[in-house]
Design a protein around this motif. Structure first.
Motif, PDB file in Angstrom:
ATOM      1  N   GLU A 172       0.834  -1.205   0.000  1.00  0.00           N
ATOM      2  CA  GLU A 172       0.000   0.000   0.000  1.00  0.00           C
ATOM      3  C   GLU A 172       0.866   1.252   0.000  1.00  0.00           C
ATOM      4  O   GLU A 172       0.581   2.217  -0.715  1.00  0.00           O
ATOM      5  CB  GLU A 172      -0.917   0.000   1.230  1.00  0.00           C
ATOM      6  N   PHE A 173       1.917   1.257   0.801  1.00  0.00           N
ATOM      7  CA  PHE A 173       2.794   2.417   0.863  1.00  0.00           C
ATOM      8  C   PHE A 173       3.426   2.685  -0.496  1.00  0.00           C
ATOM      9  O   PHE A 173       3.458   3.828  -0.978  1.00  0.00           O
ATOM     10  CB  PHE A 173       3.887   2.215   1.925  1.00  0.00           C
ATOM     11  N   GLU A 174       3.917   1.643  -1.140  1.00  0.00           N
ATOM     12  CA  GLU A 174       4.600   1.831  -2.415  1.00  0.00           C
ATOM     13  C   GLU A 174       3.629   2.239  -3.519  1.00  0.00           C
ATOM     14  O   GLU A 174       3.979   3.041  -4.399  1.00  0.00           O
ATOM     15  CB  GLU A 174       5.352   0.557  -2.774  1.00  0.00           C
ATOM     16  N   LEU A 175       2.403   1.723  -3.468  1.00  0.00           N
ATOM     17  CA  LEU A 175       1.396   2.134  -4.444  1.00  0.00           C
ATOM     18  C   LEU A 175       1.036   3.605  -4.249  1.00  0.00           C
ATOM     19  O   LEU A 175       0.967   4.378  -5.218  1.00  0.00           O
ATOM     20  CB  LEU A 175       0.154   1.254  -4.303  1.00  0.00           C
ATOM     21  N   LEU A 176       0.837   4.016  -2.999  1.00  0.00           N
ATOM     22  CA  LEU A 176       0.509   5.414  -2.730  1.00  0.00           C
ATOM     23  C   LEU A 176       1.676   6.324  -3.106  1.00  0.00           C
ATOM     24  O   LEU A 176       1.477   7.408  -3.687  1.00  0.00           O
ATOM     25  CB  LEU A 176       0.154   5.598  -1.255  1.00  0.00           C
ATOM     26  N   GLU A 177       2.897   5.895  -2.809  1.00  0.00           N
ATOM     27  CA  GLU A 177       4.066   6.702  -3.156  1.00  0.00           C
ATOM     28  C   GLU A 177       4.154   6.915  -4.668  1.00  0.00           C
ATOM     29  O   GLU A 177       4.437   8.031  -5.139  1.00  0.00           O
ATOM     30  CB  GLU A 177       5.341   6.025  -2.649  1.00  0.00           C
ATOM     31  N   LEU A 178       3.892   5.863  -5.444  1.00  0.00           N
ATOM     32  CA  LEU A 178       3.929   5.980  -6.898  1.00  0.00           C
ATOM     33  C   LEU A 178       2.889   6.985  -7.386  1.00  0.00           C
ATOM     34  O   LEU A 178       3.169   7.824  -8.246  1.00  0.00           O
ATOM     35  CB  LEU A 178       3.683   4.612  -7.531  1.00  0.00           C
ATOM     36  N   LEU A 179       1.684   6.930  -6.823  1.00  0.00           N
ATOM     37  CA  LEU A 179       0.621   7.855  -7.224  1.00  0.00           C
ATOM     38  C   LEU A 179       0.937   9.286  -6.807  1.00  0.00           C
ATOM     39  O   LEU A 179       0.707  10.237  -7.563  1.00  0.00           O
ATOM     40  CB  LEU A 179      -0.712   7.401  -6.625  1.00  0.00           C
ATOM     41  N   VAL A 180       1.475   9.456  -5.602  1.00  0.00           N
ATOM     42  CA  VAL A 180       1.812  10.795  -5.110  1.00  0.00           C
ATOM     43  C   VAL A 180       2.890  11.430  -5.975  1.00  0.00           C
ATOM     44  O   VAL A 180       2.812  12.615  -6.332  1.00  0.00           O
ATOM     45  CB  VAL A 180       2.253  10.733  -3.626  1.00  0.00           C
ATOM     46  N   ARG A 181       3.906  10.663  -6.317  1.00  0.00           N
ATOM     47  CA  ARG A 181       4.999  11.201  -7.128  1.00  0.00           C
ATOM     48  C   ARG A 181       4.544  11.564  -8.540  1.00  0.00           C
ATOM     49  O   ARG A 181       5.207  12.340  -9.232  1.00  0.00           O
ATOM     50  CB  ARG A 181       6.147  10.194  -7.204  1.00  0.00           C
ATOM     51  N   ASN A 182       3.412  10.999  -8.954  1.00  0.00           N
ATOM     52  CA  ASN A 182       2.889  11.274 -10.293  1.00  0.00           C
ATOM     53  C   ASN A 182       1.517  11.931 -10.207  1.00  0.00           C
ATOM     54  O   ASN A 182       0.626  11.640 -11.011  1.00  0.00           O
ATOM     55  CB  ASN A 182       2.828   9.970 -11.086  1.00  0.00           C
ATOM     56  N   GLU A 183       1.340  12.833  -9.239  1.00  0.00           N
ATOM     57  CA  GLU A 183       0.065  13.518  -9.034  1.00  0.00           C
ATOM     58  C   GLU A 183      -0.436  14.128 -10.350  1.00  0.00           C
ATOM     59  O   GLU A 183       0.306  14.795 -11.071  1.00  0.00           O
ATOM     60  CB  GLU A 183       0.224  14.632  -8.001  1.00  0.00           C
ATOM     61  N   GLY A 184      -1.704  13.849 -10.666  1.00  0.00           N
ATOM     62  CA  GLY A 184      -2.316  14.407 -11.862  1.00  0.00           C
ATOM     63  C   GLY A 184      -2.026  13.640 -13.132  1.00  0.00           C
ATOM     64  O   GLY A 184      -2.595  13.943 -14.188  1.00  0.00           O
ATOM     65  N   ILE A 185      -1.149  12.630 -13.065  1.00  0.00           N
ATOM     66  CA  ILE A 185      -0.802  11.829 -14.236  1.00  0.00           C
ATOM     67  C   ILE A 185      -1.543  10.495 -14.153  1.00  0.00           C
ATOM     68  O   ILE A 185      -1.486   9.806 -13.128  1.00  0.00           O
ATOM     69  CB  ILE A 185       0.714  11.576 -14.308  1.00  0.00           C
ATOM     70  N   VAL A 186      -2.246  10.143 -15.218  1.00  0.00           N
ATOM     71  CA  VAL A 186      -2.939   8.859 -15.246  1.00  0.00           C
ATOM     72  C   VAL A 186      -1.924   7.756 -15.508  1.00  0.00           C
ATOM     73  O   VAL A 186      -1.237   7.757 -16.529  1.00  0.00           O
ATOM     74  CB  VAL A 186      -4.027   8.843 -16.341  1.00  0.00           C
ATOM     75  N   LEU A 187      -1.824   6.817 -14.570  1.00  0.00           N
ATOM     76  CA  LEU A 187      -0.914   5.675 -14.710  1.00  0.00           C
ATOM     77  C   LEU A 187      -1.729   4.463 -15.135  1.00  0.00           C
ATOM     78  O   LEU A 187      -2.713   4.108 -14.478  1.00  0.00           O
ATOM     79  CB  LEU A 187      -0.205   5.390 -13.384  1.00  0.00           C
ATOM     80  N   ASP A 188      -1.324   3.835 -16.237  1.00  0.00           N
ATOM     81  CA  ASP A 188      -2.095   2.686 -16.703  1.00  0.00           C
ATOM     82  C   ASP A 188      -1.784   1.453 -15.857  1.00  0.00           C
ATOM     83  O   ASP A 188      -0.803   1.406 -15.118  1.00  0.00           O
ATOM     84  CB  ASP A 188      -1.872   2.425 -18.191  1.00  0.00           C
ATOM     85  N   HIS A 189      -2.661   0.449 -16.004  1.00  0.00           N
ATOM     86  CA  HIS A 189      -2.548  -0.751 -15.176  1.00  0.00           C
ATOM     87  C   HIS A 189      -1.185  -1.423 -15.324  1.00  0.00           C
ATOM     88  O   HIS A 189      -0.574  -1.820 -14.335  1.00  0.00           O
ATOM     89  CB  HIS A 189      -3.655  -1.746 -15.542  1.00  0.00           C
ATOM     90  N   SER A 190      -0.718  -1.574 -16.559  1.00  0.00           N
ATOM     91  CA  SER A 190       0.532  -2.294 -16.777  1.00  0.00           C
ATOM     92  C   SER A 190       1.719  -1.564 -16.154  1.00  0.00           C
ATOM     93  O   SER A 190       2.636  -2.202 -15.618  1.00  0.00           O
ATOM     94  CB  SER A 190       0.769  -2.513 -18.271  1.00  0.00           C
ATOM     95  N   THR A 191       1.701  -0.228 -16.194  1.00  0.00           N
ATOM     96  CA  THR A 191       2.782   0.552 -15.578  1.00  0.00           C
ATOM     97  C   THR A 191       2.808   0.337 -14.074  1.00  0.00           C
ATOM     98  O   THR A 191       3.866   0.139 -13.469  1.00  0.00           O
ATOM     99  CB  THR A 191       2.618   2.046 -15.888  1.00  0.00           C
ATOM    100  N   ILE A 192       1.630   0.362 -13.457  1.00  0.00           N
ATOM    101  CA  ILE A 192       1.557   0.180 -12.000  1.00  0.00           C
ATOM    102  C   ILE A 192       1.992  -1.236 -11.624  1.00  0.00           C
ATOM    103  O   ILE A 192       2.770  -1.430 -10.687  1.00  0.00           O
ATOM    104  CB  ILE A 192       0.139   0.475 -11.484  1.00  0.00           C
ATOM    105  N   TYR A 193       1.505  -2.224 -12.367  1.00  0.00           N
ATOM    106  CA  TYR A 193       1.923  -3.595 -12.076  1.00  0.00           C
ATOM    107  C   TYR A 193       3.437  -3.742 -12.175  1.00  0.00           C
ATOM    108  O   TYR A 193       4.078  -4.370 -11.332  1.00  0.00           O
ATOM    109  CB  TYR A 193       1.251  -4.573 -13.044  1.00  0.00           C
TER     110      TYR A 193
END
Length: 241
Positions: A172-193
């Motif tokens: 959860e921490f790493e997922l939230l960190e990835l989203l926070v660092r890319n605020e406003g940018i849509v990250l696709d499923h494959s990138t997040i995985y």
């Protein structure tokens, strides 16, 4: 030196098959049949990663997970479960597990998830540099990051929404960190995985949706805007409405 796996599975056939597969993959495996043995072995010889079956007699995998986390043990934990309901998977995450695999599973998927968990606990110098043009993830040690009313300290692995500290699992921490660092940018499923698990489990996987749902529950506050938004057919974005 081979990485060590503590495997707890009460089904003898599954335990022996998985122990053999992991050994052939290059891991040093200790296999036990129940939660009591798993706790005893984890205390006696801490492994690099634990693989726990959820449904075991006596002390089940969830209880083992809770005990270890209550003791401050942050060893990555992969749960094996035959329970397919989202609520059952969330129970495992709530107990402190880092990831799960649903039975019947492909052994290659188990290998991929173990590699991802072990990469996330490897020393920083062993993780390699980020790909050019990829979403931002790394930051200088000790620097806090902020976005949409969230604050995160990657070095201390702590996060806050406003003044409320969030209790997050490693994933959860790493997922939230990835989203926070890319605020406003849509990250696709494959990138997040790829960033979080190191492997794209394909369009049929509900793993990411489960983690996003649980993270939303921890972030939500009465009257406050939702922060993680679904972009249908694409992925997720962090932004303040």
């Amino acid at each position: 030196m081979p990485q060590t796996v503590l495997l707890a599975e009460d089904d003898r056939a599954i335990r022996h098959a998985l122990e053999r597969a992991l050994t052939l993959e290059g891991y040093r495996v200790t296999a036990v049949a129940d939660g009591v043995e798993a706790l005893a072995q984890a205390h006696r010889t801490p492994p690099d990663v634990l693989v726990l079956d959820v449904m075991m007699p006596g002390i089940d995998g969830l209880q083992v997970c809770r005990v270890l986390r209550a003791e401050g043990d942050r060893t990555p934990i992969l749960m094996l479960t035959a329970l397919v309901e989202t609520a059952d998977r969330i129970a495992g995450l709530d107990a402190g597990a880092d990831d799960y695999v649903v039975k019947p599973f492909d052994v290659e998927e188990v290998f991929a998830r173990l590699r991802a968990l072990l990469r996330r606990t490897a020393p920083p110098e062993a993780t390699g540099a980020a790909a050019v043009g990829a979403p931002e993830k790394a930051a200088p040690p000790g620097r806090r990051i902020e976005a949409a009313g969230l604050r995160m300290d990657p070095q201390a692995r702590r996060a806050w929404r406003g003044e409320r500290e969030l209790e997050l699992t490693r994933t959860e921490f790493e997922l939230l960190e990835l989203l926070v660092r890319n605020e406003g940018i849509v990250l696709d499923h494959s990138t997040i995985y790829d960033r979080i698990w190191g492997y794209d489990f394909g369009p049929g996987s509900k793993n990411l949706a489960v983690y996003v749902g649980y993270l939303r529950r921890k972030l939500d506050e009465p009257g406050a805007p939702q922060l993680i938004h679904t972009v249908r057919g694409v992925g997720y974005v962090l932004r303040e409405d």
